[in-house]
Motif scaffolding. Structure first.
Motif, PDB file in Angstrom:
ATOM      1  N   THR A  10     -20.823  -8.689 -66.454  1.00  0.00           N
ATOM      2  CA  THR A  10     -21.772  -7.921 -67.253  1.00  0.00           C
ATOM      3  C   THR A  10     -21.022  -7.204 -68.367  1.00  0.00           C
ATOM      4  OG1 THR A  10     -21.544  -6.003 -65.809  1.00  0.00           O
ATOM      5  CG2 THR A  10     -23.344  -7.531 -65.310  1.00  0.00           C
ATOM      6  N   ASP A  11     -21.776  -6.619 -69.283  1.00  0.00           N
ATOM      7  CA  ASP A  11     -21.174  -5.789 -70.319  1.00  0.00           C
ATOM      8  C   ASP A  11     -21.034  -4.351 -69.847  1.00  0.00           C
ATOM      9  OD1 ASP A  11     -20.934  -7.730 -72.504  1.00  0.00           O
ATOM     10  OD2 ASP A  11     -23.122  -7.773 -72.405  1.00  0.00           O
ATOM     11  N   VAL A  12     -22.009  -3.907 -69.032  1.00  0.00           N
ATOM     12  CA  VAL A  12     -22.032  -2.518 -68.563  1.00  0.00           C
ATOM     13  C   VAL A  12     -22.530  -2.472 -67.118  1.00  0.00           C
ATOM     14  CG1 VAL A  12     -23.045  -0.226 -68.934  1.00  0.00           C
ATOM     15  CG2 VAL A  12     -22.525  -1.665 -70.894  1.00  0.00           C
ATOM     16  N   GLU A  13     -21.858  -1.685 -66.313  1.00  0.00           N
ATOM     17  CA  GLU A  13     -22.282  -1.400 -64.939  1.00  0.00           C
ATOM     18  C   GLU A  13     -22.494   0.110 -64.830  1.00  0.00           C
ATOM     19  OE1 GLU A  13     -22.701  -3.313 -62.059  1.00  0.00           O
ATOM     20  OE2 GLU A  13     -22.462  -5.141 -63.258  1.00  0.00           O
ATOM     21  N   ILE A  14     -23.656   0.505 -64.288  1.00  0.00           N
ATOM     22  CA  ILE A  14     -23.995   1.922 -64.156  1.00  0.00           C
ATOM     23  C   ILE A  14     -24.228   2.210 -62.674  1.00  0.00           C
ATOM     24  CG2 ILE A  14     -25.609   3.746 -64.820  1.00  0.00           C
ATOM     25  CD1 ILE A  14     -26.304   2.005 -67.310  1.00  0.00           C
ATOM     26  N   TYR A  15     -23.447   3.149 -62.131  1.00  0.00           N
ATOM     27  CA  TYR A  15     -23.528   3.447 -60.708  1.00  0.00           C
ATOM     28  C   TYR A  15     -22.898   4.810 -60.417  1.00  0.00           C
ATOM     29  CZ  TYR A  15     -18.667   1.891 -60.839  1.00  0.00           C
ATOM     30  OH  TYR A  15     -17.335   1.756 -61.156  1.00  0.00           O
ATOM     31  N   ARG A  16     -23.110   5.298 -59.212  1.00  0.00           N
ATOM     32  CA  ARG A  16     -22.488   6.550 -58.776  1.00  0.00           C
ATOM     33  C   ARG A  16     -21.333   6.184 -57.847  1.00  0.00           C
ATOM     34  NH1 ARG A  16     -24.384  11.456 -59.307  1.00  0.00           N
ATOM     35  NH2 ARG A  16     -26.560  10.829 -59.420  1.00  0.00           N
ATOM     36  N   ARG A  17     -20.140   6.638 -58.193  1.00  0.00           N
ATOM     37  CA  ARG A  17     -18.972   6.389 -57.353  1.00  0.00           C
ATOM     38  C   ARG A  17     -18.946   7.398 -56.225  1.00  0.00           C
ATOM     39  NH1 ARG A  17     -13.842   5.393 -61.209  1.00  0.00           N
ATOM     40  NH2 ARG A  17     -13.766   7.634 -60.943  1.00  0.00           N
ATOM     41  N   ALA A  18     -18.489   6.977 -55.081  1.00  0.00           N
ATOM     42  CA  ALA A  18     -18.492   7.826 -53.886  1.00  0.00           C
ATOM     43  C   ALA A  18     -17.663   9.095 -54.065  1.00  0.00           C
ATOM     44  CB  ALA A  18     -17.984   7.031 -52.689  1.00  0.00           C
ATOM     45  N   THR A  20     -16.966  10.696 -56.860  1.00  0.00           N
ATOM     46  CA  THR A  20     -17.380  11.543 -57.991  1.00  0.00           C
ATOM     47  C   THR A  20     -18.893  11.723 -57.939  1.00  0.00           C
ATOM     48  OG1 THR A  20     -17.485   9.611 -59.434  1.00  0.00           O
ATOM     49  CG2 THR A  20     -15.469  10.932 -59.543  1.00  0.00           C
ATOM     50  N   PRO A  21     -19.392  12.421 -56.916  1.00  0.00           N
ATOM     51  CA  PRO A  21     -20.839  12.546 -56.745  1.00  0.00           C
ATOM     52  C   PRO A  21     -21.516  13.417 -57.802  1.00  0.00           C
ATOM     53  CG  PRO A  21     -19.699  13.923 -55.162  1.00  0.00           C
ATOM     54  CD  PRO A  21     -18.645  13.121 -55.887  1.00  0.00           C
ATOM     55  N   ASP A  22     -20.736  14.172 -58.584  1.00  0.00           N
ATOM     56  CA  ASP A  22     -21.334  15.053 -59.577  1.00  0.00           C
ATOM     57  C   ASP A  22     -21.523  14.375 -60.935  1.00  0.00           C
ATOM     58  OD1 ASP A  22     -18.588  14.923 -59.840  1.00  0.00           O
ATOM     59  OD2 ASP A  22     -18.412  16.939 -60.671  1.00  0.00           O
ATOM     60  N   ALA A  23     -21.247  13.071 -61.025  1.00  0.00           N
ATOM     61  CA  ALA A  23     -21.429  12.339 -62.278  1.00  0.00           C
ATOM     62  C   ALA A  23     -21.762  10.884 -61.981  1.00  0.00           C
ATOM     63  CB  ALA A  23     -20.160  12.411 -63.131  1.00  0.00           C
ATOM     64  N   ILE A  24     -22.482  10.269 -62.898  1.00  0.00           N
ATOM     65  CA  ILE A  24     -22.760   8.837 -62.812  1.00  0.00           C
ATOM     66  C   ILE A  24     -21.717   8.140 -63.669  1.00  0.00           C
ATOM     67  CG2 ILE A  24     -24.415   7.008 -63.336  1.00  0.00           C
ATOM     68  CD1 ILE A  24     -26.648   9.027 -62.678  1.00  0.00           C
ATOM     69  N   LYS A  68     -29.849  10.868 -63.895  1.00  0.00           N
ATOM     70  CA  LYS A  68     -30.586   9.607 -63.774  1.00  0.00           C
ATOM     71  C   LYS A  68     -31.411   9.342 -65.041  1.00  0.00           C
ATOM     72  CE  LYS A  68     -30.955   9.537 -58.745  1.00  0.00           C
ATOM     73  NZ  LYS A  68     -31.878   9.529 -57.594  1.00  0.00           N
ATOM     74  N   GLN A  69     -32.066  10.368 -65.562  1.00  0.00           N
ATOM     75  CA  GLN A  69     -32.846  10.205 -66.787  1.00  0.00           C
ATOM     76  C   GLN A  69     -31.953   9.781 -67.946  1.00  0.00           C
ATOM     77  OE1 GLN A  69     -34.671  14.064 -67.087  1.00  0.00           O
ATOM     78  NE2 GLN A  69     -36.197  13.605 -65.520  1.00  0.00           N
ATOM     79  N   ASP A  90     -30.213   3.189 -57.252  1.00  0.00           N
ATOM     80  CA  ASP A  90     -30.104   4.584 -56.804  1.00  0.00           C
ATOM     81  C   ASP A  90     -29.954   5.568 -57.961  1.00  0.00           C
ATOM     82  OD1 ASP A  90     -30.362   3.870 -54.137  1.00  0.00           O
ATOM     83  OD2 ASP A  90     -28.193   3.794 -53.801  1.00  0.00           O
ATOM     84  N   VAL A  91     -29.607   5.091 -59.158  1.00  0.00           N
ATOM     85  CA  VAL A  91     -29.465   5.995 -60.306  1.00  0.00           C
ATOM     86  C   VAL A  91     -30.499   5.693 -61.389  1.00  0.00           C
ATOM     87  CG1 VAL A  91     -27.026   6.414 -59.855  1.00  0.00           C
ATOM     88  CG2 VAL A  91     -27.671   4.617 -61.462  1.00  0.00           C
ATOM     89  N   TYR A  92     -31.457   4.824 -61.101  1.00  0.00           N
ATOM     90  CA  TYR A  92     -32.502   4.427 -62.044  1.00  0.00           C
ATOM     91  C   TYR A  92     -33.716   5.336 -61.890  1.00  0.00           C
ATOM     92  CZ  TYR A  92     -36.088   1.418 -64.124  1.00  0.00           C
ATOM     93  OH  TYR A  92     -37.122   0.923 -64.875  1.00  0.00           O
ATOM     94  N   ASP A  93     -34.281   5.786 -63.018  1.00  0.00           N
ATOM     95  CA  ASP A  93     -35.458   6.659 -63.015  1.00  0.00           C
ATOM     96  C   ASP A  93     -36.608   5.921 -63.699  1.00  0.00           C
ATOM     97  OD1 ASP A  93     -37.430   8.547 -63.984  1.00  0.00           O
ATOM     98  OD2 ASP A  93     -36.010  10.141 -63.514  1.00  0.00           O
ATOM     99  N   VAL A  94     -37.559   5.467 -62.920  1.00  0.00           N
ATOM    100  CA  VAL A  94     -38.656   4.654 -63.451  1.00  0.00           C
ATOM    101  C   VAL A  94     -39.505   5.435 -64.457  1.00  0.00           C
ATOM    102  CG1 VAL A  94     -40.314   5.110 -61.589  1.00  0.00           C
ATOM    103  CG2 VAL A  94     -40.419   2.954 -62.840  1.00  0.00           C
ATOM    104  N   THR A  95     -39.677   6.724 -64.260  1.00  0.00           N
ATOM    105  CA  THR A  95     -40.461   7.535 -65.197  1.00  0.00           C
ATOM    106  C   THR A  95     -39.737   7.651 -66.537  1.00  0.00           C
ATOM    107  OG1 THR A  95     -41.398   8.770 -63.344  1.00  0.00           O
ATOM    108  CG2 THR A  95     -41.589   9.764 -65.531  1.00  0.00           C
TER     109      THR A  95
END
Length: 131
Positions: A10-18, A20-24, A68-69, A90-95
Protein backbone atom coordinates in the motif's frame (compact mmCIF):
# COMPACT_ATOMS: atom_id res chain seq x y z
CA UNK A 1 13.62 -4.51 5.65
CA UNK A 2 10.62 -2.30 4.91
CA UNK A 3 7.72 -0.97 6.89
CA UNK A 4 4.08 -2.11 7.03
CA UNK A 5 3.13 -0.13 3.91
CA UNK A 6 6.02 -1.69 2.00
CA UNK A 7 5.11 -5.17 3.20
CA UNK A 8 1.38 -4.70 2.47
CA UNK A 9 1.88 -3.16 -0.97
CA UNK A 10 0.00 0.00 0.00
CA UNK A 11 0.97 3.65 -0.07
CA UNK A 12 -0.30 4.36 3.45
CA UNK A 13 -1.18 2.22 6.47
CA UNK A 14 -3.15 3.81 9.33
CA UNK A 15 -3.31 1.99 12.66
CA UNK A 16 -2.74 2.27 16.41
CA UNK A 17 0.51 0.71 17.60
CA UNK A 18 0.37 -1.17 20.88
CA UNK A 19 3.19 0.75 22.54
CA UNK A 20 1.94 4.21 21.50
CA UNK A 21 -1.72 4.19 22.58
CA UNK A 22 -1.88 7.99 22.79
CA UNK A 23 -1.41 8.46 19.02
CA UNK A 24 -2.47 6.86 15.76
CA UNK A 25 0.42 5.81 13.54
CA UNK A 26 0.36 6.63 9.80
CA UNK A 27 3.15 4.98 7.85
CA UNK A 28 3.81 5.59 4.16
CA UNK A 29 5.90 3.42 1.89
CA UNK A 30 9.64 3.92 2.09
CA UNK A 31 9.89 5.62 -1.32
CA UNK A 32 6.82 7.83 -0.79
CA UNK A 33 6.85 10.96 -2.94
CA UNK A 34 6.91 14.35 -1.24
CA UNK A 35 3.37 14.99 -2.58
CA UNK A 36 2.04 12.10 -0.48
CA UNK A 37 3.88 13.28 2.62
CA UNK A 38 2.60 16.82 2.03
CA UNK A 39 -1.01 15.55 1.86
CA UNK A 40 -0.53 13.92 5.25
CA UNK A 41 1.05 17.11 6.60
CA UNK A 42 -1.83 19.23 5.30
CA UNK A 43 -4.33 16.94 7.04
CA UNK A 44 -2.88 18.06 10.39
CA UNK A 45 -0.78 14.97 11.00
CA UNK A 46 2.69 15.37 12.48
CA UNK A 47 5.61 14.19 10.36
CA UNK A 48 8.30 12.23 12.20
CA UNK A 49 11.69 11.17 10.83
CA UNK A 50 14.28 8.87 12.31
CA UNK A 51 17.25 7.59 10.31
CA UNK A 52 15.75 6.49 6.98
CA UNK A 53 12.16 6.17 8.22
CA UNK A 54 9.45 8.80 7.86
CA UNK A 55 5.97 8.43 9.32
CA UNK A 56 3.14 10.57 10.67
CA UNK A 57 1.23 10.53 13.93
CA UNK A 58 -1.81 12.28 15.29
CA UNK A 59 -0.87 15.31 17.40
CA UNK A 60 -0.44 14.81 21.13
CA UNK A 61 -3.31 15.85 23.38
CA UNK A 62 -6.18 14.80 21.10
CA UNK A 63 -8.93 12.63 22.49
CA UNK A 64 -9.32 9.16 21.00
CA UNK A 65 -12.43 10.32 19.12
CA UNK A 66 -10.60 13.37 17.71
CA UNK A 67 -7.71 11.17 16.61
CA UNK A 68 -10.08 8.85 14.74
CA UNK A 69 -11.86 11.80 13.10
CA UNK A 70 -8.55 13.32 12.00
CA UNK A 71 -7.16 10.19 10.36
CA UNK A 72 -10.49 9.28 8.76
CA UNK A 73 -10.80 12.74 7.21
CA UNK A 74 -7.22 12.43 5.89
CA UNK A 75 -8.13 9.37 3.78
CA UNK A 76 -10.33 11.06 1.13
CA UNK A 77 -7.64 13.39 -0.29
CA UNK A 78 -5.29 10.40 -0.47
CA UNK A 79 -7.83 8.33 -2.37
CA UNK A 80 -8.61 11.23 -4.72
CA UNK A 81 -4.87 11.48 -5.45
CA UNK A 82 -5.01 7.74 -6.33
CA UNK A 83 -2.99 6.46 -3.38
CA UNK A 84 -3.70 3.01 -1.98
CA UNK A 85 -4.68 3.41 1.68
CA UNK A 86 -5.46 0.88 4.38
CA UNK A 87 -7.07 2.13 7.60
CA UNK A 88 -7.57 -0.20 10.54
CA UNK A 89 -11.30 -0.46 11.35
CA UNK A 90 -10.47 0.26 15.01
CA UNK A 91 -9.35 3.81 14.11
CA UNK A 92 -11.99 4.51 11.43
CA UNK A 93 -14.86 6.92 12.21
CA UNK A 94 -17.85 6.35 9.94
CA UNK A 95 -19.49 9.65 10.92
CA UNK A 96 -16.34 11.62 10.09
CA UNK A 97 -16.12 9.79 6.74
CA UNK A 98 -19.73 10.65 5.88
CA UNK A 99 -19.20 14.31 6.76
CA UNK A 100 -15.96 14.52 4.76
CA UNK A 101 -17.60 12.90 1.74
CA UNK A 102 -20.64 15.18 1.99
CA UNK A 103 -18.41 18.27 2.15
CA UNK A 104 -16.39 17.07 -0.83
CA UNK A 105 -19.53 16.42 -2.91
CA UNK A 106 -20.94 19.85 -2.03
CA UNK A 107 -17.67 21.54 -3.01
CA UNK A 108 -17.58 19.63 -6.30
CA UNK A 109 -21.21 20.47 -7.08
CA UNK A 110 -20.65 24.16 -6.36
CA UNK A 111 -17.52 24.18 -8.54
CA UNK A 112 -19.58 22.69 -11.37
CA UNK A 113 -22.28 25.33 -10.88
CA UNK A 114 -24.87 22.91 -9.56
CA UNK A 115 -26.91 23.69 -6.47
CA UNK A 116 -25.63 22.37 -3.16
CA UNK A 117 -26.71 18.87 -2.25
CA UNK A 118 -29.66 18.78 0.14
CA UNK A 119 -29.04 17.51 3.66
CA UNK A 120 -29.94 13.88 4.21
CA UNK A 121 -33.56 13.45 5.14
CA UNK A 122 -36.53 11.21 4.62
CA UNK A 123 -36.38 9.50 1.26
CA UNK A 124 -39.10 9.94 -1.31
CA UNK A 125 -40.80 7.05 -3.05
CA UNK A 126 -38.65 3.95 -3.15
CA UNK A 127 -38.09 1.96 -6.33
CA UNK A 128 -40.48 -0.94 -6.60
CA UNK A 129 -43.10 0.58 -4.33
CA UNK A 130 -46.52 1.45 -5.61
CA UNK A 131 -48.95 3.90 -4.17
Amino acid sequence: MGNLADESGTDVEIYRRAFTPDAIHIVSRTDAPEELLALLDSAGLERKTEAIYTWHETPQGLSEAAQKQLVTCAVLPLLIADYKVNIDPDVYDVTAWAQTLREHRTTQAQAAGAPALPPPGPAGPRPGRTR
